[in-house]
Design an enzyme around this catalytic site. Structure first.
Site: not given
Length: 307
Positions: A132, A157
């Protein structure tokens, strides 16, 4: 691998403040029936930051059991390195298919440190890992390529919204992995991602997580179908009349990216309780605004379906 809309369920709490396993199972089951392409349990929307290890294991186990192989189940991990490793090992035992690596706690690390952090978490488990890119975990192109080359890292992400940087990261990773045969996924991970989906699709990032799916799957699925089929007019109408106003409401209080979603789930009839401190539940005024927005979004979708 993952496809379609990615579902990040909230974590239900009882009035006494404990996990509510029955409600969580129902929440996951409903999301699957509504068309979720993957379940990400105990992540940001699921209040990973506020969970004990025992609660985390319980949630992952329930999600795996309810999903029963229909779609992949990814579990959150992150924070202090020993904790991230402990939760990663626990997710494997509980049956998760993969991990979403949330940022390390508090400190702002240089890119090389983020690579080392990712390597250390990956070494603690056999599970594939999605990194992330947000908060205290800001990668540059070189470090993003370095983590993408790690055997267990299968995706990135983005939660920053810097499209120029992300474009360079996407192209850098694709170039580095060319010819290796390794599949790699890119996600739009901004809160209320639908507000930026067309922009992300323009640089080749088509997957996204939908917090709205938790409480208004009809709106999320209608938007997803519109952007997938190229119905630009309908997608833009939902952006203008639902998603952009929702972003404005969300930005009024820190933490509303989670607590507004949870309130939306309650308002649709599932008693998931409130959020844990330090987050706060929405004010009555903001709850009314959320209800008006949701009703309007549902009406737009119903009108579209009726034509």
């Amino acid at each position: 691998m993952l496809e379609g809309l990615q579902f990040f369920p909230v974590t239900p709490f009882t009035p006494a403040g404990t996990i509510n396993p029955e409600v969580f199972a129902e929440h996951v089951r409903t999301g699957l029936d509504d068309g979720a392409g993957g379940v990400f349990v105990a992540c940001g929307t699921g209040e990973f930051h506020a969970l004990s290890l025992d609660e985390y294991v319980q949630l992952v186990h329930i999600a795996v059991e309810v999903t029963n192989g229909r779609v992949p189940v990814f579990a959150g991990t992150g924070g202090p390195l020993p904790m991230a490793q402990q939760f990663a090992r626990a997710a494997l035992v509980a049956g998760a298919d993969g991990l979403l690596l949330l940022p390390p706690y508090l400190v702002q690390a240089p890119p090389a440190g983020l690579v080392a952090y990712t390597e250390a978490v990956a070494s603690a488990t056999e599970l594939p890992l999605i990194v992330y890119h947000r908060g205290a975990a800001r990668f540059d192109v070189e470090s993003a390529v370095a983590v993408a080359r790690l055997p267990q890292v299968v995706g990135l992400k983005d939660g920053f919204g810097d499209l120029e940087l992300l474009s360079r990261i996407v192209l850098g990773i694709r170039s580095a992995l060319e010819g290796t045969g390794k599949p790699f996924l890119f996600f739009n991970g901004l809160p209320t991602a639908e507000a930026t989906v067309p922009a992300y699709r323009g640089i080749g990032v088509e997957l996204y997580s939908s917090a709205v799916f938790c409480f208004a799957p009809e709106i999320s699925m209608a938007f997803h179908q519109a952007v997938t089929k190229g119905d630009r007019a309908f997608a833009e109408r939902l952006q203008q009349e639902f998603f952009h106003p929702l972003v404005a409401l969300r930005d009024r209080v820190p933490g509303y990216a989670v607590s507004l979603v949870k309130a939306g789930v309650r308002r649709r009839g599932l008693d998931v309780g409130g959020v844990r401190a330090p987050l706060v539940d929405p004010s009555p005024e903001h709850l009314e605004a959320l209800q008006r927005l949701t009703d309007n979004g549902l009406a737009i979708c119903a009108g579209k379906a009726a034509r």
